[in-house]
Design a protein around this motif. Structure first.
Motif, PDB file in Angstrom:
ATOM      1  N   HIS A  36       0.864  -1.390  -0.065  1.00 17.85           N
ATOM      2  CA  HIS A  36      -0.205   0.180   0.071  1.00 17.85           C
ATOM      3  C   HIS A  36       0.679   1.441  -0.241  1.00 17.85           C
ATOM      4  O   HIS A  36       1.264   1.611   0.894  1.00 17.85           O
ATOM      5  CB  HIS A  36      -0.616   0.039   1.375  1.00 17.85           C
ATOM      6  CG  HIS A  36      -1.879   1.285   1.269  1.00 17.85           C
ATOM      7  ND1 HIS A  36      -2.661   1.395   2.382  1.00 17.85           N
ATOM      8  CD2 HIS A  36      -2.172   1.758   0.192  1.00 17.85           C
ATOM      9  CE1 HIS A  36      -3.198   2.489   1.838  1.00 17.85           C
ATOM     10  NE2 HIS A  36      -3.414   2.371   1.434  1.00 17.85           N
ATOM     11  N   PRO A  37       0.797   1.805  -1.061  1.00 11.21           N
ATOM     12  CA  PRO A  37       2.126   3.070  -1.257  1.00 11.21           C
ATOM     13  C   PRO A  37       1.940   4.182   0.065  1.00 11.21           C
ATOM     14  O   PRO A  37       2.295   5.207   0.287  1.00 11.21           O
ATOM     15  CB  PRO A  37       1.422   4.074  -2.347  1.00 11.21           C
ATOM     16  CG  PRO A  37       0.611   2.994  -2.684  1.00 11.21           C
ATOM     17  CD  PRO A  37      -0.325   1.913  -2.494  1.00 11.21           C
ATOM     18  N   ALA A  38       0.489   4.567   0.692  1.00 12.67           N
ATOM     19  CA  ALA A  38       0.153   5.635   1.479  1.00 12.67           C
ATOM     20  C   ALA A  38       0.834   5.459   2.676  1.00 12.67           C
ATOM     21  O   ALA A  38       1.332   5.712   3.499  1.00 12.67           O
ATOM     22  CB  ALA A  38      -0.687   5.346   1.760  1.00 12.67           C
ATOM     23  N   ASP A  39       1.075   3.656   3.093  1.00 16.83           N
ATOM     24  CA  ASP A  39       1.853   3.121   4.587  1.00 16.83           C
ATOM     25  C   ASP A  39       3.715   2.065   4.120  1.00 16.83           C
ATOM     26  O   ASP A  39       3.926   2.120   5.210  1.00 16.83           O
ATOM     27  CB  ASP A  39       1.324   3.250   5.516  1.00 16.83           C
ATOM     28  CG  ASP A  39      -0.243   2.106   5.456  1.00 16.83           C
ATOM     29  OD1 ASP A  39       0.306   0.664   3.770  1.00 16.83           O
ATOM     30  OD2 ASP A  39      -1.060   1.424   5.766  1.00 16.83           O
ATOM     31  N   GLY A  40       3.023   1.718   2.988  1.00 14.50           N
ATOM     32  CA  GLY A  40       4.302   0.216   2.813  1.00 14.50           C
ATOM     33  C   GLY A  40       3.804  -0.910   3.267  1.00 14.50           C
ATOM     34  O   GLY A  40       4.595  -1.717   3.245  1.00 14.50           O
ATOM     35  N   GLY A  41       2.534  -1.131   4.165  1.00 13.24           N
ATOM     36  CA  GLY A  41       1.815  -2.010   4.567  1.00 13.24           C
ATOM     37  C   GLY A  41       1.755  -3.475   3.073  1.00 13.24           C
ATOM     38  O   GLY A  41       1.853  -3.071   2.214  1.00 13.24           O
ATOM     39  N   ARG A  42       2.060  -4.527   3.561  1.00 16.08           N
ATOM     40  CA  ARG A  42       2.107  -5.429   2.249  1.00 16.08           C
ATOM     41  C   ARG A  42       0.518  -6.299   2.281  1.00 16.08           C
ATOM     42  O   ARG A  42       0.173  -5.880   3.260  1.00 16.08           O
ATOM     43  CB  ARG A  42       2.703  -6.478   3.192  1.00 16.08           C
ATOM     44  CG  ARG A  42       4.650  -6.863   2.872  1.00 16.08           C
ATOM     45  CD  ARG A  42       5.082  -7.429   3.384  1.00 16.08           C
ATOM     46  NE  ARG A  42       4.599  -8.990   2.538  1.00 16.08           N
ATOM     47  CZ  ARG A  42       6.039 -10.153   2.632  1.00 16.08           C
ATOM     48  NH1 ARG A  42       6.523  -9.625   3.796  1.00 16.08           N
ATOM     49  NH2 ARG A  42       5.437 -10.957   2.270  1.00 16.08           N
ATOM     50  N   ILE A  43       0.382  -6.771   1.361  1.00 13.07           N
ATOM     51  CA  ILE A  43      -0.953  -6.835   0.751  1.00 13.07           C
ATOM     52  C   ILE A  43      -1.057  -8.153   0.286  1.00 13.07           C
ATOM     53  O   ILE A  43       0.243  -8.854   0.203  1.00 13.07           O
ATOM     54  CB  ILE A  43      -1.292  -5.986  -1.099  1.00 13.07           C
ATOM     55  CG1 ILE A  43      -1.016  -4.714  -1.195  1.00 13.07           C
ATOM     56  CG2 ILE A  43      -2.530  -7.197  -1.086  1.00 13.07           C
ATOM     57  CD1 ILE A  43      -1.972  -3.477  -0.237  1.00 13.07           C
ATOM     58  N   LYS A  44      -2.181  -8.552   0.958  1.00  6.28           N
ATOM     59  CA  LYS A  44      -2.098  -9.949   1.754  1.00  6.28           C
ATOM     60  C   LYS A  44      -3.265 -10.835   1.574  1.00  6.28           C
ATOM     61  O   LYS A  44      -4.016  -9.961   0.557  1.00  6.28           O
ATOM     62  CB  LYS A  44      -2.438 -10.005   2.973  1.00  6.28           C
ATOM     63  CG  LYS A  44      -1.405  -9.727   3.987  1.00  6.28           C
ATOM     64  CD  LYS A  44      -0.644 -10.592   5.316  1.00  6.28           C
ATOM     65  CE  LYS A  44      -0.055  -9.941   6.219  1.00  6.28           C
ATOM     66  NZ  LYS A  44       0.662 -10.362   7.383  1.00  6.28           N
TER      67      LYS A  44
END
Length: 267
Positions: A36-44
């Motif tokens: 997720h470009p907003a927070d760098g969280g990985r997509i699962k």
């Protein structure tokens, strides 16, 4: 030391060679995560059954074969292990051919063969016989839930097995061939051969590097603040349509000569 992928035997006439199989290659590339470009969280992703809507753990997912009429057959691990297939644990040599006779387009993956226990002596025997005869062995082997044709060849001190694609897995590339009426003149061919001669040298794989991977690593390092931002490389253009092929090839030969002379001076 890498982990062996398969254990079995090579059948060389009445001689049996117990072997282990290891992958001969490993892909090296810059890997990416979907984030997720907003927070760098990985997509699962969730694995959800389309019938009941329940999330299914990976460990509980089975292999299903769908027939032409839509019926689904569930296959268990034991179904693959108990296949009535002689090549499941034995590499069967079916014939020998001249080295280089097989179209390289059919080549798939390469594996190292390692002799196990008493297999060392017959391993060396097969290796030296192939080398002296300048032949490769065509074999059938079952790997990764499928049977493949493969080649066994002598390479340095090793026997290397290279799996092949089946004939029906090779596409017909005739559509990509230029019109048969287009011809190259003798002068053009001779000049092109001169260019080939200028760039002909012994193949040294260590002289080549993956420039794309290196450039990506530079970009990543710059974004982390560990290195300055790399300068964009200027793309080389051919200057439009080539009308005089001989003149263009002659210029290419001269440029190749200069590069070779410069390389000799710096080397």
């Amino acid at each position: 030391m890498p982990r062996s992928l398969w254990k079995g035997a090579v059948s060389f006439g009445l001689v049996t060679i117990p072997v282990k199989l290891y992958s001969a290659t490993e892909e090296k590339d810059v890997t990416f995560r979907q984030v997720h470009p907003a927070d760098g969280g990985r997509i699962k992703y969730k694995r959800v059954c389309e019938v009941c809507g329940e999330e299914v753990p990976y460990s509980e997912i089975a292999k299903g074969y769908e027939t032409a009429d839509g019926r689904m057959v569930i296959l268990e691990a034991s179904d693959f292990e108990d296949l009535p297939l002689p090549t499941a644990k034995q590499v069967e040599i079916v014939q020998f051919v001249e080295d280089g006779e097989i179209d390289p387009t059919a080549h798939n993956k390469s594996y190292f063969l390692e002799a196990e226990g008493p297999g060392a002596k017959p391993y060396v025997l097969l290796r030296e016989a192939l080398r002296k005869a300048k032949k490769v062995a065509v074999v059938k082997v079952a790997l990764r839930s499928r049977e493949s044709l493969a080649l066994i060849r002598a390479t340095d001190d090793l026997l290397v097995m290279q799996t092949l694609l089946w004939p029906d897995e090779l596409r017909d590339g005739s559509f990509a061939a230029p019109d048969s009426e287009i011809k190259a003149s003798k002068g053009e061919v001779d000049m092109a051969k001169m260019f080939i001669d200028q760039l002909t040298a012994p193949y040294e794989p260590d002289a080549f590097t993956d420039s794309y991977r290196e450039a990506l690593e530079q970009v990543v390092a710059a974004k982390l603040g560990d290195a300055p931002a790399p300068e964009a490389a200027e793309a080389e253009t051919g200057g439009g349509d080539v009308v005089d092929l001989v003149a263009a090839l002659k210029a290419s030969v001269e440029a190749a000569k200069k590069r070779r002379e410069q390389a000799a001076k710096t080397g």
